[in-house]
Design a protein around this motif. Structure first.
Motif, PDB file in Angstrom:
ATOM      1  N   ILE A   5      -9.522  -1.516   4.871  1.00 38.23           N
ATOM      2  CA  ILE A   5      -8.124  -1.671   5.275  1.00 38.23           C
ATOM      3  C   ILE A   5      -7.251  -0.695   4.503  1.00 38.23           C
ATOM      4  CG2 ILE A   5      -6.179  -3.270   5.465  1.00 38.23           C
ATOM      5  CD1 ILE A   5      -8.226  -5.566   5.314  1.00 38.23           C
ATOM      6  N   ILE A   6      -6.494   0.096   5.231  1.00 32.58           N
ATOM      7  CA  ILE A   6      -5.471   0.932   4.579  1.00 32.58           C
ATOM      8  C   ILE A   6      -4.166   0.146   4.569  1.00 32.58           C
ATOM      9  CG2 ILE A   6      -4.044   3.009   4.784  1.00 32.58           C
ATOM     10  CD1 ILE A   6      -6.414   4.529   5.822  1.00 32.58           C
ATOM     11  N   ILE A   7      -3.636  -0.053   3.380  1.00 23.80           N
ATOM     12  CA  ILE A   7      -2.317  -0.680   3.253  1.00 23.80           C
ATOM     13  C   ILE A   7      -1.346   0.421   2.852  1.00 23.80           C
ATOM     14  CG2 ILE A   7      -0.924  -2.408   2.041  1.00 23.80           C
ATOM     15  CD1 ILE A   7      -3.434  -4.102   1.697  1.00 23.80           C
ATOM     16  N   THR A   8      -0.380   0.733   3.708  1.00 26.37           N
ATOM     17  CA  THR A   8       0.592   1.777   3.360  1.00 26.37           C
ATOM     18  C   THR A   8       1.761   1.137   2.594  1.00 26.37           C
ATOM     19  OG1 THR A   8       2.012   1.609   5.304  1.00 26.37           O
ATOM     20  CG2 THR A   8       0.021   2.981   5.539  1.00 26.37           C
ATOM     21  N   GLY A   9       2.313   1.907   1.663  1.00 32.76           N
ATOM     22  CA  GLY A   9       3.447   1.377   0.888  1.00 32.76           C
ATOM     23  C   GLY A   9       3.033   0.321  -0.112  1.00 32.76           C
ATOM     24  N   ASP A  30     -12.813  -3.304   1.446  1.00 35.02           N
ATOM     25  CA  ASP A  30     -12.319  -2.121   0.724  1.00 35.02           C
ATOM     26  C   ASP A  30     -10.831  -2.005   1.008  1.00 35.02           C
ATOM     27  OD1 ASP A  30     -14.639  -1.228  -0.413  1.00 35.02           O
ATOM     28  OD2 ASP A  30     -15.240  -0.125   1.391  1.00 35.02           O
ATOM     29  N   ILE A  31     -10.039  -2.063  -0.031  1.00 40.27           N
ATOM     30  CA  ILE A  31      -8.582  -1.986   0.137  1.00 40.27           C
ATOM     31  C   ILE A  31      -8.109  -0.629  -0.361  1.00 40.27           C
ATOM     32  CG2 ILE A  31      -6.356  -3.007  -0.508  1.00 40.27           C
ATOM     33  CD1 ILE A  31      -8.170  -4.837   1.239  1.00 40.27           C
ATOM     34  N   ILE A  32      -7.528   0.133   0.536  1.00 42.24           N
ATOM     35  CA  ILE A  32      -7.035   1.468   0.176  1.00 42.24           C
ATOM     36  C   ILE A  32      -5.509   1.438   0.238  1.00 42.24           C
ATOM     37  CG2 ILE A  32      -6.984   3.924   0.833  1.00 42.24           C
ATOM     38  CD1 ILE A  32      -9.857   1.911   2.039  1.00 42.24           C
ATOM     39  N   ASN A  33      -4.909   1.687  -0.912  1.00 44.33           N
ATOM     40  CA  ASN A  33      -3.446   1.685  -1.013  1.00 44.33           C
ATOM     41  C   ASN A  33      -2.953   3.121  -0.844  1.00 44.33           C
ATOM     42  OD1 ASN A  33      -0.779   1.597  -1.801  1.00 44.33           O
ATOM     43  ND2 ASN A  33      -1.202   0.938  -3.915  1.00 44.33           N
ATOM     44  N   LEU A  34      -2.283   3.379   0.275  1.00 39.48           N
ATOM     45  CA  LEU A  34      -1.783   4.731   0.562  1.00 39.48           C
ATOM     46  C   LEU A  34      -0.268   4.749   0.356  1.00 39.48           C
ATOM     47  CD1 LEU A  34      -1.891   7.582   1.839  1.00 39.48           C
ATOM     48  CD2 LEU A  34      -1.746   6.470   4.072  1.00 39.48           C
ATOM     49  N   ASP A  35       0.169   5.536  -0.613  1.00 32.93           N
ATOM     50  CA  ASP A  35       1.595   5.515  -0.957  1.00 32.93           C
ATOM     51  C   ASP A  35       1.974   6.885  -1.528  1.00 32.93           C
ATOM     52  OD1 ASP A  35       3.636   2.848  -1.875  1.00 32.93           O
ATOM     53  OD2 ASP A  35       4.146   4.894  -2.441  1.00 32.93           O
ATOM     54  N   SER A  36       3.152   7.362  -1.155  1.00 30.59           N
ATOM     55  CA  SER A  36       3.573   8.678  -1.671  1.00 30.59           C
ATOM     56  C   SER A  36       4.328   8.557  -2.991  1.00 30.59           C
ATOM     57  CB  SER A  36       4.443   9.392  -0.635  1.00 30.59           C
ATOM     58  OG  SER A  36       5.626   8.661  -0.433  1.00 30.59           O
ATOM     59  N   LEU A  37       4.543   7.328  -3.444  1.00 33.53           N
ATOM     60  CA  LEU A  37       5.262   7.083  -4.709  1.00 33.53           C
ATOM     61  C   LEU A  37       6.648   7.716  -4.707  1.00 33.53           C
ATOM     62  CD1 LEU A  37       2.387   7.415  -7.372  1.00 33.53           C
ATOM     63  CD2 LEU A  37       3.201   5.370  -6.181  1.00 33.53           C
TER      64      LEU A  37
END
Ligand code: NAD
Ligand code: DAU
Length: 349
Positions: A5-9, A30-37
């Protein structure tokens, strides 16, 4: 069943609570944290779980199409839980284009990458779009937002969120992309950036600074403890029906001025200040342009079909929230950076 799972933000306020819940509750995912900070993203929010085996952080911008396409091809996510957004109404009034870019274009780029990746092989796949009650516009003194209320957004922020909701639905209709949307009311709790009402006012009370109430303070919001929102997101992701929308709210309406007075009372007690001390900091300031009078959610659908309801009262949740900010003064000091000071001075002159 295992899932990617991609979690954005996921480094933001609500996203960090959702990431923590999924990482701890589902060790086989699998947890993928996608964030631009951006200014609102903070990896300190996830210190306690950052070394978990089922967790990975990827720094990246959802508006970068090539990057997102490559990432989706590499990870092949079964699910996307999309929270990344520019989320603050006042900032959207100052810089509307930034909101269109992230909230509309960014959402479209994610939808497109998900569509192209699975190419109609949709079994056990889901795009979950996290939205807001602000898309419905404003209520008068009566009534509640239901899932059938028509969209009537009034700020650049809410217009950009409304637009992204429409694109999610359009991808469902046009390409059969399996989606679910939830529209939630105002959240409060730990790790919220102190530009939003509750953490801002807690921060100012601690530092004896004015509490800038917009207009006459008679604006109403429906407040929900952030952990209850994360629990609702988990339920909807696993048990919600695709192509459905769920409204999430706290059954908890407060006029801003009443909320601020309650906050002042609780903080006077906790800071051992004389009763009435913090209320003296209340300062009425220029109103927000296009300020929506009242938001209130009818959350009976999620209650009826998924059995969800808020777990804490507002008084309990607010007390826990104040305690968290008082104990985590270092977190608050870190985010009270020079960039934040610039924003603050500009906003409140
Ligand atoms: P937030 O501003 O605290 O966090 C947003 C996160 O998104 C940050 O970590 C930021 O770095 C990241 N981000 C921003 N632009 C990005 C980009 N271009 N690429 C990748 N990452 C990016 O927001 P929040 O309050 O946690 O809200 C999360 C979501 O929930 C938003 O979609 C918001 O519209 C929605 N929502 C918020 C509330 C609320 O009360 N806060 C209520 C209902 C719905
Ligand atoms: O309703 C859900 C929305 O709630 C989310 O979609 C947004 O991401 C989130 O930011 C929040 O929007 P609001 O504009 O309602 O939240 P905010 O905390 O900025 O303001 C809450 C109310 O308090 C609103 O009526 C404006 C008022 N306010 C806010 C600030 C920052 C003040 O009176 N003074 C202030 O300084």
């Amino acid at each position: 069943m295992s899932k990617k799972i991609i979690i954005t933000g996921g480094a933001g306020f609500i996203g960090s609570h959702v990431v923590r819940l999924f990482v701890t509750k589902y060790p086989h995912y699998d947890i993928i944290n996608l964030d631009s900070l951006t200014y609102a993203g903070n990896l300190h929010n996830l210190k306690d779980i950052e070394n978990s085996k089922n967790y990975r952080f990827i720094k990246g911008d959802i508006t970068n199409e090539d990057f997102i396409n490559e990432l989706f091809n590499e990870i092949r996510p079964d699910g996307v839980i999309h929270l990344a957004a520019e989320s603050h109404v006042d900032r959207s009034i100052k810089d509307p284009l930034a909101f269109a870019k992230t909230n509309i274009l960014g959402t479209m780029i994610l939808l497109n990458a998900f569509k192209n990746l699975w190419d109609n092989n949709w079994e056990n796949k889901l795009f979950y779009h996290i939205s807001t009650d602000e898309v419905y516009g404003t209520l008068g003194e009566d009534g509640l937002f239901t899932e059938d209320t028509s969209y009537s957004p009034n700020s650049p922020y809410s217009a950009s969120k409304a637009s992204s909701d429409h694109f999610v639905r359009a991808y469902g209709e046009t390409y059969d992309l399996p989606y679910v949307i939830s529209n939630c009311s105002n959240n409060y709790g730990s790790f919220q950036f102190p530009e939003k009402l509750i953490p801002l006012f807690i921060n100012n009370i601690i530092n004896n600074k004015p509490l800038p109430v917009y207009g006459d303070g008679n604006y109403t919001r429906d407040w929900l403890y952030v952990i209850d929102h994360a629990i609702a997101i988990d339920l909807i992701f696993h048990e919600g029906a695709t192509t459905e929308t769920y409204n999430i709210g706290g059954f908890n309406e407060w006029k801003n001025i009443d909320l601020v007075k309650l906050l002042c009372q609780q903080m006077d007690e906790k800071l051992e200040r004389e009763k009435g001390t913090s209320e003296q900091l209340i300062t009425y300031v220029k109103d927000r342009p296009g300020h929506d009078l009242r938001y209130a959610i009818d959350a009976s659908k999620i209650n009826k079909y998924l059995g969800w309801k808020p777990s804490v009262t507002f008084e309990e949740g607010l007390s826990k929230t104040i305690d968290w900010y008082m104990v985590n003064s270092e977190w608050l000091e870190n985010v009270n950076s020079s960039a934040y000071k610039d924003y603050y001075e500009n906003q409140y002159e």
